[in-house]
Design a protein around this motif. Sequence first.
Motif, PDB file in Angstrom:
ATOM      1  N   SER A  29       1.154  -1.194  -0.018  1.00  0.00           N
ATOM      2  CA  SER A  29       0.083  -0.258   0.027  1.00  0.00           C
ATOM      3  C   SER A  29       1.291   1.277   0.125  1.00  0.00           C
ATOM      4  N   MET A  30       1.810   1.349   0.179  1.00  0.00           N
ATOM      5  CA  MET A  30       2.840   2.793   0.901  1.00  0.00           C
ATOM      6  C   MET A  30       3.454   2.388  -1.047  1.00  0.00           C
ATOM      7  N   ASP A  31       3.473   1.475  -1.430  1.00  0.00           N
ATOM      8  CA  ASP A  31       4.329   1.954  -3.138  1.00  0.00           C
ATOM      9  C   ASP A  31       3.553   2.592  -3.922  1.00  0.00           C
ATOM     10  N   MET A  32       2.542   2.703  -3.681  1.00  0.00           N
ATOM     11  CA  MET A  32       1.094   3.113  -4.460  1.00  0.00           C
ATOM     12  C   MET A  32       1.058   4.668  -4.078  1.00  0.00           C
ATOM     13  N   SER A  33       1.690   5.008  -2.811  1.00  0.00           N
ATOM     14  CA  SER A  33       1.828   6.370  -2.870  1.00  0.00           C
ATOM     15  C   SER A  33       2.850   7.166  -2.514  1.00  0.00           C
ATOM     16  N   VAL A  34       4.761   5.879  -2.691  1.00  0.00           N
ATOM     17  CA  VAL A  34       5.490   7.149  -1.785  1.00  0.00           C
ATOM     18  C   VAL A  34       6.411   7.478  -2.780  1.00  0.00           C
ATOM     19  N   LEU A  35       5.628   7.610  -4.020  1.00  0.00           N
ATOM     20  CA  LEU A  35       6.219   8.601  -5.215  1.00  0.00           C
ATOM     21  C   LEU A  35       5.838   9.681  -5.677  1.00  0.00           C
ATOM     22  N   TYR A  36       4.690  10.422  -4.192  1.00  0.00           N
ATOM     23  CA  TYR A  36       3.888  11.252  -4.482  1.00  0.00           C
ATOM     24  C   TYR A  36       4.631  12.458  -4.669  1.00  0.00           C
ATOM     25  N   LEU A  37       5.589  12.501  -3.315  1.00  0.00           N
ATOM     26  CA  LEU A  37       5.875  13.560  -2.831  1.00  0.00           C
ATOM     27  C   LEU A  37       7.566  13.264  -3.424  1.00  0.00           C
ATOM     28  N   ALA A  38       7.503  12.361  -3.993  1.00  0.00           N
ATOM     29  CA  ALA A  38       9.132  11.816  -4.683  1.00  0.00           C
ATOM     30  C   ALA A  38       9.188  12.226  -6.193  1.00  0.00           C
ATOM     31  N   MET A  39       7.977  12.966  -7.015  1.00  0.00           N
ATOM     32  CA  MET A  39       7.381  12.398  -8.022  1.00  0.00           C
ATOM     33  C   MET A  39       8.754  13.854  -8.864  1.00  0.00           C
ATOM     34  N   PRO A  40       8.706  15.060  -8.370  1.00  0.00           N
ATOM     35  CA  PRO A  40       9.050  16.231  -8.791  1.00  0.00           C
ATOM     36  C   PRO A  40      11.021  16.355  -9.001  1.00  0.00           C
ATOM     37  N   THR A  41      11.529  14.968  -7.966  1.00  0.00           N
ATOM     38  CA  THR A  41      12.967  14.858  -7.597  1.00  0.00           C
ATOM     39  C   THR A  41      13.392  13.884  -8.116  1.00  0.00           C
ATOM     40  N   ILE A  42      12.229  12.739  -8.679  1.00  0.00           N
ATOM     41  CA  ILE A  42      12.558  11.887  -9.983  1.00  0.00           C
ATOM     42  C   ILE A  42      12.874  12.904 -11.084  1.00  0.00           C
ATOM     43  N   THR A  43      11.412  13.782 -11.417  1.00  0.00           N
ATOM     44  CA  THR A  43      11.441  14.159 -12.966  1.00  0.00           C
ATOM     45  C   THR A  43      12.348  15.333 -12.531  1.00  0.00           C
ATOM     46  N   ASP A  44      14.130  15.808 -11.779  1.00  0.00           N
ATOM     47  CA  ASP A  44      14.596  16.655 -11.846  1.00  0.00           C
ATOM     48  C   ASP A  44      15.755  15.760 -12.256  1.00  0.00           C
ATOM     49  N   ARG A  45      15.837  14.456 -11.745  1.00  0.00           N
ATOM     50  CA  ARG A  45      16.636  13.375 -11.993  1.00  0.00           C
ATOM     51  C   ARG A  45      16.564  12.408 -13.569  1.00  0.00           C
ATOM     52  N   LEU A  46      15.552  12.683 -13.322  1.00  0.00           N
ATOM     53  CA  LEU A  46      15.913  10.674 -14.555  1.00  0.00           C
ATOM     54  C   LEU A  46      14.922  12.077 -16.195  1.00  0.00           C
ATOM     55  N   ASP A  47      14.046  13.042 -15.599  1.00  0.00           N
ATOM     56  CA  ASP A  47      13.616  13.415 -17.713  1.00  0.00           C
ATOM     57  C   ASP A  47      12.788  13.265 -17.793  1.00  0.00           C
TER      58      ASP A  47
END
Length: 500
Positions: A29-47
């Motif tokens: 269940s955590m992994d359904m939502s754990v990326l919500y706040l991480a997406m801006p960082t992932i967008t910056d790193r992986l484009d």
Amino acid sequence: MTTRAAGVATPRRAWLGLAVLILPVLLVSMDMSVLYLAMPTITDRLDPSGTQQLWILDIYGFLLAGLLVPMGNLGDRIGRRRIMLAGATVFGLASVLAAFAPNAGVLIAARALMGLGGATLLPSSLALISTLFPNPRARATAIGLWTAFFAGGTALGPIIGGTLLHSFWWGAVFLINIPVLLILLLAGPFVLPEHRESGRGPMDLPSVLMSIGGMLPLVYAIKEIAAHGPAPIPAVAGLAGLGVLVAFVRRQRTLAEPLLDLDLFRRPMFRLAIVSSTVGMMSLAAMSYLVGIWLQSVRGHDALSAALLGLPGAIAVFAVSMIGSRVGRRLGTGRAFVVALTVAAVGNLLLLGVGVDGGVGFYIAASILIGIGDGLAFPLVSELAVASVPPERAGSAVGISETSFELGNGLGLALLGSLAALVFRSGGDFAPTLGETLDDAGSDTGLARAASEAFVSGMHVATIAAAVLLAATAIVAWRTARTQPAAAVGVSAEPVGARH
């Protein structure tokens, strides 16, 4: 310690087994939502592109939704503990791959493997509760705890993700899975019973392929049309997926041992539970994702402070899940769903108070109300699934209920998330996402302001849509409650599976 009620004892080992069963539930269940706040960082790193961003979020939930019913059936046949431990291994290896993904494509593939592993964990863990707890009252308590960690994990995902991002790189949100899975793999063989149904024929492989082959093209079509407008390829894919799903349902009616027991849907309470869980998760997933972007990209909070602001809602959903079954027994299932869905709808409407220049207080109040509503509804869904069939078929029935949660999570991002994105892009000459637009704006405060206002407008439209869906489902629940005023969790009718 041993508890006793109605002459059936519950040994200490059962509660220890429940503690181990809760671990994979919390992770999935955590992994359904754990990326919500991480997406801006992932967008910056992986484009990743805008479409890749949605697939990074969506592919996990949609593979869960497509595989939960088959994996629940498979666990009933080959052993629930066995398939759970195998799935935990896959989930752990995929988590490592995701943590060190060099590009968006590898991350999407890793998330897909995590969905495959997670699909073995949820139905087996909840179905094993019926083996560990033969006493109905103890079983209801165990299901309440299970559901509290499931719902709480979804709410805690962004908080844990934000906390980890504050101190580590983005891959840490996946590596946190490894020590928890090691506990499950080491302790599971000793404290969890094995359970499988003997005498059943082989699982129908065409049904498995059809369930997946129908769902993914349909979801792809919905995402593409919502994001970019009508186009020939998405339209053909959507029609093809819909056709496969229709053929899948027809096939189930002809099988002696169907993958999906359609007879379950003849029960009004079961139908209501599935619709309520799907709509509830649609709202929760979409709002968690959009609010995460709003807090960081619009209001300027870092990942940790954004995570801490979500803590009151997470506490609400966890605490109320613990008593959801009790409320269902007191009010009746239908009335309890009416209350839950109405409270969640009001919570969504409170999100209309958030804006470019403020609204954090509205967000906290909204998250608490949404947490109360979802925390009341979700344990009712889980207990109805377990009570609908004999224990030997619990895995397949639970697979249906958990599919509704995962499908709701994916559809929330695909439909409500894409609706918000469509409104955002129509607000001006912006890049595909708010983050990209703000990066391009640089010192152009006018463009940054316009983009932020357009994003908030999109979030408001999605919020209204979610509230309307919740209110409509509450009306359905009210009508159902009127026809079955005395129905309580799991006692309204003979289990369908008892006929087989």
